[in-house]
Design a protein around this motif. Structure first.
Motif, mmCIF file in Angstrom:
data_model
loop_
_atom_site.group_PDB
_atom_site.id
_atom_site.type_symbol
_atom_site.label_atom_id
_atom_site.label_comp_id
_atom_site.label_asym_id
_atom_site.label_seq_id
_atom_site.Cartn_x
_atom_site.Cartn_y
_atom_site.Cartn_z
ATOM 1 N N MET A 10 0.840 -1.196 0.000
ATOM 2 C CA MET A 10 0.000 0.000 0.000
ATOM 3 C C MET A 10 0.873 1.242 0.000
ATOM 4 O O MET A 10 0.637 2.180 0.726
ATOM 5 C CB MET A 10 -0.907 0.012 1.230
ATOM 6 N N MET A 11 1.928 1.250 -0.820
ATOM 7 C CA MET A 11 2.913 2.296 -0.734
ATOM 8 C C MET A 11 3.064 3.019 -2.059
ATOM 9 O O MET A 11 2.689 2.529 -3.105
ATOM 10 C CB MET A 11 4.246 1.698 -0.275
ATOM 11 N N THR A 12 3.636 4.211 -2.028
ATOM 12 C CA THR A 12 3.707 5.052 -3.207
ATOM 13 C C THR A 12 4.925 4.766 -4.067
ATOM 14 O O THR A 12 4.991 5.236 -5.188
ATOM 15 C CB THR A 12 3.758 6.530 -2.794
ATOM 16 N N GLY A 13 5.923 4.060 -3.559
ATOM 17 C CA GLY A 13 7.158 3.854 -4.281
ATOM 18 C C GLY A 13 8.240 4.827 -3.891
ATOM 19 O O GLY A 13 9.407 4.636 -4.232
ATOM 20 N N ARG A 14 7.877 5.888 -3.151
ATOM 21 C CA ARG A 14 8.869 6.835 -2.668
ATOM 22 C C ARG A 14 9.296 6.456 -1.259
ATOM 23 O O ARG A 14 8.506 5.985 -0.456
ATOM 24 C CB ARG A 14 8.298 8.243 -2.683
ATOM 25 N N HIS A 15 10.566 6.684 -0.969
ATOM 26 C CA HIS A 15 11.043 6.485 0.395
ATOM 27 C C HIS A 15 10.578 7.655 1.272
ATOM 28 O O HIS A 15 10.024 8.642 0.766
ATOM 29 C CB HIS A 15 12.569 6.383 0.403
ATOM 30 N N VAL A 16 10.818 7.548 2.558
ATOM 31 C CA VAL A 16 10.414 8.594 3.504
ATOM 32 C C VAL A 16 11.653 9.306 4.017
ATOM 33 O O VAL A 16 12.624 8.669 4.439
ATOM 34 C CB VAL A 16 9.634 7.992 4.688
ATOM 35 N N LEU A 17 11.615 10.627 3.997
ATOM 36 C CA LEU A 17 12.689 11.440 4.557
ATOM 37 C C LEU A 17 12.128 12.245 5.716
ATOM 38 O O LEU A 17 11.098 12.911 5.581
ATOM 39 C CB LEU A 17 13.263 12.387 3.503
ATOM 40 N N SER A 18 12.802 12.165 6.859
ATOM 41 C CA SER A 18 12.311 12.862 8.044
ATOM 42 C C SER A 18 13.466 13.498 8.804
ATOM 43 O O SER A 18 14.616 13.044 8.728
ATOM 44 C CB SER A 18 11.547 11.896 8.961
ATOM 45 N N PHE A 19 13.136 14.548 9.542
ATOM 46 C CA PHE A 19 14.114 15.278 10.342
ATOM 47 C C PHE A 19 13.549 15.490 11.742
ATOM 48 O O PHE A 19 12.390 15.901 11.896
ATOM 49 C CB PHE A 19 14.438 16.631 9.707
ATOM 50 N N ASP A 20 14.352 15.223 12.753
ATOM 51 C CA ASP A 20 13.971 15.482 14.140
ATOM 52 C C ASP A 20 14.541 16.845 14.518
ATOM 53 O O ASP A 20 15.763 17.004 14.674
ATOM 54 C CB ASP A 20 14.525 14.397 15.066
#
Length: 305
Positions: A10-20
């Protein structure tokens, strides 16, 4: 008590980028009660560093999730507004960077509620996500999931099974829906890799600086081959090699200051080589639920005006 079910395919094909988003002096490795009392007197660098991240992401045409500390948001409200204006997802990193393992249930509830209200007031958007400081939701603090659900959070991204025995670790390559007494909440776990029966950390942070970029690139490519996504995280202070040095244990200093001069260049390579999206856009079940909640909020506001 919480149970869960997997959501795959159920995913878009893009990875996830996150910043704390936290100050360089707020990291858990250098925590002390005495330093905590000095926070307002120490040099703030988070705004400058985060604006630099905004520039890098704009150059790459990439959006990300920013897990912002409520303490930082109160002192840098224009930063939160700028992130929202640029189309990045604003999520919660809690208020005071207290480890969940050091809080009572009541203290935790007040912390995540306070942060959520601050961020929503500044951004003008609903906050759906939460990440605990130092990934401190554990088996001993699993009560946190029910509280997050009760406080209106849609997903958590605090589970990072680093350095655990592989047979005890759930597959990190899926989104779990956790069923609690307070309601359901999605868990977006950070990835690890199995090495001789131990899950080694590969999701970013100090490990992005420790391993050569070629290793990070290899891990992301491996995830792509299996049709799954990689959840990456970094901190604004990791692109700041000129930050003031703090006293602390040698291992903490090595972890914190290692290869800071290389992080920005590696991030640029990452943005060039892969496609990323915020958490709220990357996973279909979260995206659909967030859209429904946002539409409901808009409709409610229109009816009351």
């Amino acid at each position: 008590m919480a149970s869960s079910q997997q959501h795959q395919g159920m995913m878009t094909g893009r990875h996830v980028l996150s910043f704390d988003v936290e100050e360089h002096f707020q990291v858990s490795a250098f925590w002390s009660d005495a330093r905590r009392q000095q926070w307002d007197r120490l040099e703030s660098r988070v705004e400058h560093n985060t604006f630099r991240l905004i520039e890098l992401l704009a150059q790459a045409g990439t959006k990300a999730t920013f897990f912002v500390l409520g303490w930082v948001a109160e002192r840098h409200p224009e930063l939160v507004k700028a992130l929202a204006k640029q189309g990045h997802e604003i999520a919660s990193h809690g208020y005071g960077h207290e480890l969940v393992t050091h809080q009572t249930e009541g203290e935790f509830r007040e912390d995540v509620r306070r942060a959520k209200h601050i961020l929503e007031d500044l951004s003008g958007r609903k906050v759906f996500g939460y990440r605990a400081p130092s990934f401190s939701i554990t088996e001993q603090t699993s009560w946190a999931f029910a509280i997050l659900a009760e406080e209106g959070y849609l997903y958590d991204s605090s589970i990072y099974a680093r350095l655990q025995r592989s047979e005890k670790v759930r597959s990190p390559r899926s989104v779990r829906e956790i069923i609690t007494t307070g309601g359901n909440i999605f868990e977006v776990a950070l990835p690890t890799a199995n090495l001789w029966g131990i899950q080694i950390p590969i999701a970013g942070g100090g490990y992005f600086r420790l391993f050569p970029y070629s290793a990070s690139r290899m891990f992301l490519k491996q995830f792509e081959k299996t049709g799954t996504q990689f959840v990456m995280y970094l901190h604004p202070w990791e692109i700041d090699p000129d930050q003031p040095r703090m006293d602390g244990p040698l291992i903490s200093q090595v972890r914190h200051y290692l290869n800071l001069t290389r992080t920005e260049r590696r991030l640029q390579s990452l943005l060039r080589d892969f496609s990323f999206a915020p958490v709220v856009d990357a996973f279909q079940p979260i995206r659909e639920m967030a859209q429904m909640l946002a539409q409901g909020s808009t409709t409610q506001c229109a009816a009351s005006s």
